[in-house]
Design a protein around this motif. Structure first.
Motif, PDB file in Angstrom:
ATOM      1  N   ASP A  49       2.320  22.989  16.645  1.00 32.70           N
ATOM      2  CA  ASP A  49       1.369  22.875  15.645  1.00 32.70           C
ATOM      3  C   ASP A  49       0.836  21.599  15.216  1.00 32.70           C
ATOM      4  O   ASP A  49      -0.376  21.546  14.975  1.00 32.70           O
ATOM      5  N   ILE A  50       1.593  20.590  16.083  1.00 31.48           N
ATOM      6  CA  ILE A  50       1.028  19.126  15.946  1.00 31.48           C
ATOM      7  C   ILE A  50      -0.308  19.107  16.804  1.00 31.48           C
ATOM      8  O   ILE A  50      -1.206  18.619  16.494  1.00 31.48           O
ATOM      9  N   LEU A  51      -0.075  19.649  18.151  1.00 26.87           N
ATOM     10  CA  LEU A  51      -1.194  19.301  19.006  1.00 26.87           C
ATOM     11  C   LEU A  51      -2.423  20.506  18.599  1.00 26.87           C
ATOM     12  O   LEU A  51      -3.465  20.151  18.978  1.00 26.87           O
ATOM     13  N   MET A  52      -1.944  21.419  18.124  1.00 27.72           N
ATOM     14  CA  MET A  52      -3.079  22.431  17.684  1.00 27.72           C
ATOM     15  C   MET A  52      -4.100  21.913  16.655  1.00 27.72           C
ATOM     16  O   MET A  52      -5.122  22.487  16.351  1.00 27.72           O
ATOM     17  N   GLU A  53      -3.607  20.992  16.006  1.00 27.44           N
ATOM     18  CA  GLU A  53      -4.586  20.339  14.982  1.00 27.44           C
ATOM     19  C   GLU A  53      -5.846  19.591  15.493  1.00 27.44           C
ATOM     20  O   GLU A  53      -6.831  19.133  14.983  1.00 27.44           O
ATOM     21  N   GLY A  54      -5.774  19.418  16.956  1.00 22.68           N
ATOM     22  CA  GLY A  54      -6.645  18.997  17.623  1.00 22.68           C
ATOM     23  C   GLY A  54      -8.114  19.703  17.572  1.00 22.68           C
ATOM     24  O   GLY A  54      -8.147  20.920  17.701  1.00 22.68           O
ATOM     25  N   LYS A  55      -9.152  19.147  17.366  1.00 18.70           N
ATOM     26  CA  LYS A  55     -10.620  19.667  17.238  1.00 18.70           C
ATOM     27  C   LYS A  55     -10.783  20.412  18.385  1.00 18.70           C
ATOM     28  O   LYS A  55     -11.372  21.691  18.401  1.00 18.70           O
ATOM     29  N   TYR A  56     -10.474  19.963  19.449  1.00 15.92           N
ATOM     30  CA  TYR A  56     -10.822  20.454  20.859  1.00 15.92           C
ATOM     31  C   TYR A  56      -9.698  21.398  21.620  1.00 15.92           C
ATOM     32  O   TYR A  56      -9.702  21.714  22.706  1.00 15.92           O
ATOM     33  N   CYS A  57      -8.637  21.222  20.672  1.00 20.40           N
ATOM     34  CA  CYS A  57      -7.391  22.082  21.419  1.00 20.40           C
ATOM     35  C   CYS A  57      -7.572  23.490  21.377  1.00 20.40           C
ATOM     36  O   CYS A  57      -7.703  24.175  20.381  1.00 20.40           O
ATOM     37  N   LEU A  58      -7.512  24.315  22.317  1.00 22.07           N
ATOM     38  CA  LEU A  58      -7.668  25.718  22.669  1.00 22.07           C
ATOM     39  C   LEU A  58      -6.332  26.433  22.895  1.00 22.07           C
ATOM     40  O   LEU A  58      -6.187  27.496  22.986  1.00 22.07           O
ATOM     41  N   PHE A  59      -5.062  25.704  22.613  1.00 19.34           N
ATOM     42  CA  PHE A  59      -3.855  26.288  22.900  1.00 19.34           C
ATOM     43  C   PHE A  59      -3.680  27.296  21.602  1.00 19.34           C
ATOM     44  O   PHE A  59      -3.972  27.208  20.590  1.00 19.34           O
ATOM     45  N   GLU A  60      -2.895  28.499  22.277  1.00 22.52           N
ATOM     46  CA  GLU A  60      -2.451  29.577  21.197  1.00 22.52           C
ATOM     47  C   GLU A  60      -0.729  29.811  21.541  1.00 22.52           C
ATOM     48  O   GLU A  60      -0.660  29.786  22.540  1.00 22.52           O
ATOM     49  N   LYS A  61      -0.044  30.190  20.507  1.00 24.25           N
ATOM     50  CA  LYS A  61       1.033  30.294  20.647  1.00 24.25           C
ATOM     51  C   LYS A  61       1.467  31.803  21.562  1.00 24.25           C
ATOM     52  O   LYS A  61       2.344  31.949  22.242  1.00 24.25           O
ATOM     53  N   GLY A  62       0.287  32.653  21.264  1.00 22.87           N
ATOM     54  CA  GLY A  62       0.721  33.890  22.094  1.00 22.87           C
ATOM     55  C   GLY A  62       1.216  34.967  21.500  1.00 22.87           C
ATOM     56  O   GLY A  62       1.808  35.023  20.284  1.00 22.87           O
ATOM     57  N   ASN A  63       1.367  36.043  22.111  1.00 26.13           N
ATOM     58  CA  ASN A  63       2.032  37.363  21.461  1.00 26.13           C
ATOM     59  C   ASN A  63       3.403  36.985  21.331  1.00 26.13           C
ATOM     60  O   ASN A  63       4.361  36.794  22.194  1.00 26.13           O
TER      61      ASN A  63
END
Length: 229
Positions: free
Chosen positions: A96-110
């Protein structure tokens, strides 16, 4: 699935791994190294393949890393490593913390697939699929009961992750038959250790330390290669 556009004849990926941020003075040396590499290589995408942290309290550390990476205006993502499990923060909260990045493309997945962060990116050029990037959670350690004894080892990719990867490849093959697939995860495959030990001529580079991987071959490499050919 998110996508990135290939603007030139090449698509450059910068892989960082085991940066082991500690909330200590050595972190600044790590940041200097990363900054120099990014400025020298001009990547189109940055992937961190696990062991981002080695500290119990990592919230401020992750916020700093997120903002640092965003400052380069380059899309980035990550997978978790075994040491990331040592934080007081769950993997879900760290994400959650890292996903706040504007350029972060991480997804938690299925949620039905084992792990946190099994996600995929497609690389397109001129609106055509060129490559699939797969990011998989290779988990932590495991203890198996063998002959009545607890046997410790590194974990391995679960069959649910293998099946999900294969489904993704097969789905994209309906769109285009020919594209490259590249997967990123933290704990090495048994296949990699075997190739190094047998001095496989296709291996490029140097191996300067022992390869720490699971004792069990999940079959990921064989199954994915067979699907992608």
């Amino acid at each position: 699935m998110r996508n990135l556009t290939m603007m030139n004849s090449t698509f450059r990926i910068l892989q960082l791994t085991d940066i082991h941020l500690m909330n200590e003075s050595t972190d600044e040396e790590t940041y200097v190294l990363i900054r120099n590499v990014i400025n020298e290589t001009h990547p189109d995408f940055i992937i961190i393949t696990g062991d981002i942290t080695m500290t119990y309290d990592g919230q401020r550390l992750l916020e700093n890393l997120r903002d640092f990476l965003d400052s380069f205006h380059v899309f980035w993502s990550f997978v978790f490593g075994n040491h990331d499990h040592e934080s007081i923060l769950s993997l879900d909260k760290q994400a959650d913390i890292l996903m706040e990045g504007k350029y972060c493309l991480f997804e938690k997945g299925n949620a039905l697939v084992k792990g946190c962060g099994n996600h995929y990116l497609r690389i397109d050029k001129n609106d055509n699929l060129v490559a699939l990037l797969g990011m998989l959670d290779s988990h932590n350690y495991r203890i198996d009961k063998i002959d009545g004894k607890d046997v410790w080892s590194y974990d391995y990719l679960d069959q649910s992750q293998i099946d999900d990867s294969i489904r993704t490849i097969e789905s994209l093959k309906k769109e285009t038959e020919s594209f490259s697939s590249l997967f990123f995860f933290h704990i090495p495959l048994v296949d990699f250790k075997t190739a190094i030990e047998q001095k496989d001529e296709t291996i490029v580079g140097s191996c300067l330390e022992e390869i720490f991987c699971s004792k069990y071959d999940s079959g990921f490499f064989t199954q994915v290669v067979n699907t992608n050919t």
